[in-house]
Write a protein that holds these residues in place. Structure first.
Motif, PDB file in Angstrom:
ATOM      1  N   SER A 163      27.067 -10.545 -11.793  1.00 17.64           N
ATOM      2  CA  SER A 163      26.980  -9.541 -10.738  1.00 17.64           C
ATOM      3  C   SER A 163      26.309  -8.280 -11.273  1.00 17.64           C
ATOM      4  CB  SER A 163      28.381  -9.196 -10.224  1.00 17.64           C
ATOM      5  OG  SER A 163      29.127  -8.586 -11.253  1.00 17.64           O
ATOM      6  N   LYS A 164      25.959  -7.370 -10.348  1.00 16.30           N
ATOM      7  CA  LYS A 164      25.358  -6.094 -10.755  1.00 16.30           C
ATOM      8  C   LYS A 164      26.354  -5.262 -11.554  1.00 16.30           C
ATOM      9  CE  LYS A 164      21.663  -4.832  -7.655  1.00 16.30           C
ATOM     10  NZ  LYS A 164      21.150  -3.880  -6.692  1.00 16.30           N
ATOM     11  N   TYR A 169      22.063 -12.126 -11.953  1.00 15.30           N
ATOM     12  CA  TYR A 169      21.254 -10.926 -12.190  1.00 15.30           C
ATOM     13  C   TYR A 169      20.737 -10.910 -13.617  1.00 15.30           C
ATOM     14  CZ  TYR A 169      22.848  -9.034  -7.783  1.00 15.30           C
ATOM     15  OH  TYR A 169      23.083  -8.844  -6.441  1.00 15.30           O
ATOM     16  N   GLN A 208      18.000  -9.590  -8.906  1.00 10.48           N
ATOM     17  CA  GLN A 208      18.551 -10.924  -8.683  1.00 10.48           C
ATOM     18  C   GLN A 208      17.618 -11.948  -9.286  1.00 10.48           C
ATOM     19  OE1 GLN A 208      19.394 -11.779  -4.570  1.00 10.48           O
ATOM     20  NE2 GLN A 208      21.532 -12.072  -5.031  1.00 10.48           N
ATOM     21  N   ALA A 255      25.964  -3.458 -15.343  1.00  8.58           N
ATOM     22  CA  ALA A 255      25.873  -1.994 -15.329  1.00  8.58           C
ATOM     23  C   ALA A 255      25.999  -1.364 -16.716  1.00  8.58           C
ATOM     24  CB  ALA A 255      26.928  -1.416 -14.398  1.00  8.58           C
ATOM     25  N   ALA A 303      18.454  -3.703 -12.518  1.00 10.11           N
ATOM     26  CA  ALA A 303      19.068  -5.027 -12.373  1.00 10.11           C
ATOM     27  C   ALA A 303      18.441  -5.726 -11.168  1.00 10.11           C
ATOM     28  CB  ALA A 303      20.570  -4.911 -12.200  1.00 10.11           C
TER      29      ALA A 303
END
Length: 178
Positions: free
Chosen positions: A147-148, A99, A169, A152, A167
């Protein structure tokens, strides 16, 4: 006379080559097609013996007698059922699907450069780049994340300055990712 010597040497070379070699027909184990090759009979015998030994391997013998001709049971390799760590994933593939934070999309390269400069002043620890794959539009992307969830915290800080940040990919380099 020279031509006669050349002809004689070529014929003798071909004759000696065919004396030591024989044509062998083998069947492909996967598709079953026939393969014709020329090889020395001793090589063919050695290959046939190896193939026979491989096909005669028996597992779970009841006798305790160890036979030197048949190989013993192969050892099992136990692989734990667990998720790979990020370092293990990066060793296998340096570029993965992860991401990035898309800050905004703009219409010109000059506008993209202005936003990148402004972003670098606010967030000097995050790498920022321009993606020009959607020309005439330019995407401004920041950071690299596995990862998301890992994106964050940075995303919430960026949203204070850029409300449209999200966010997305994206292909990332493992070494740069958090």
């Amino acid at each position: 006379m020279k031509n006669l010597i050349k002809l004689f040497s070529i014929l003798s070379l071909l004759t000696f080559y065919n004396i030591d070699a024989q044509q062998v027909v083998k069947k492909d184990t996967l598709s079953g097609t026939e393969l014709i090759m020329s090889m020395d009979p001793r090589v063919n015998d050695a290959l046939t013996n190896l193939e026979d030994k491989c096909s005669k391997v028996s597992y779970g013998k009841s006798s305790n007698v160890i036979d030197d001709d048949t190989p013993s049971r192969p050892t099992k390799i136990l692989v734990p059922n667990r998720e790979l760590t990020n370092a293990e994933i990066c060793r296998k593939n340096p570029r993965i699907l992860g991401y990035k934070i898309q800050i905004t999309t703009v219409k010109s390269n000059d506008e993209a450069n202005e936003i990148k400069t402004y972003f670098r002043k606010r967030f000097p620890n995050l790498k920022v780049e321009t993606d020009a794959s959607l020309r005439p539009n330019y995407k401004i992307l920041a950071g690299s994340y596995f990862s998301k969830q890992s994106a964050a915290s940075d995303l919430s800080k960026i949203k204070e300055y850029f409300k449209s940040a999200v966010a997305v990919q994206y292909r990332i380099f493992c070494a740069e990712a958090k």
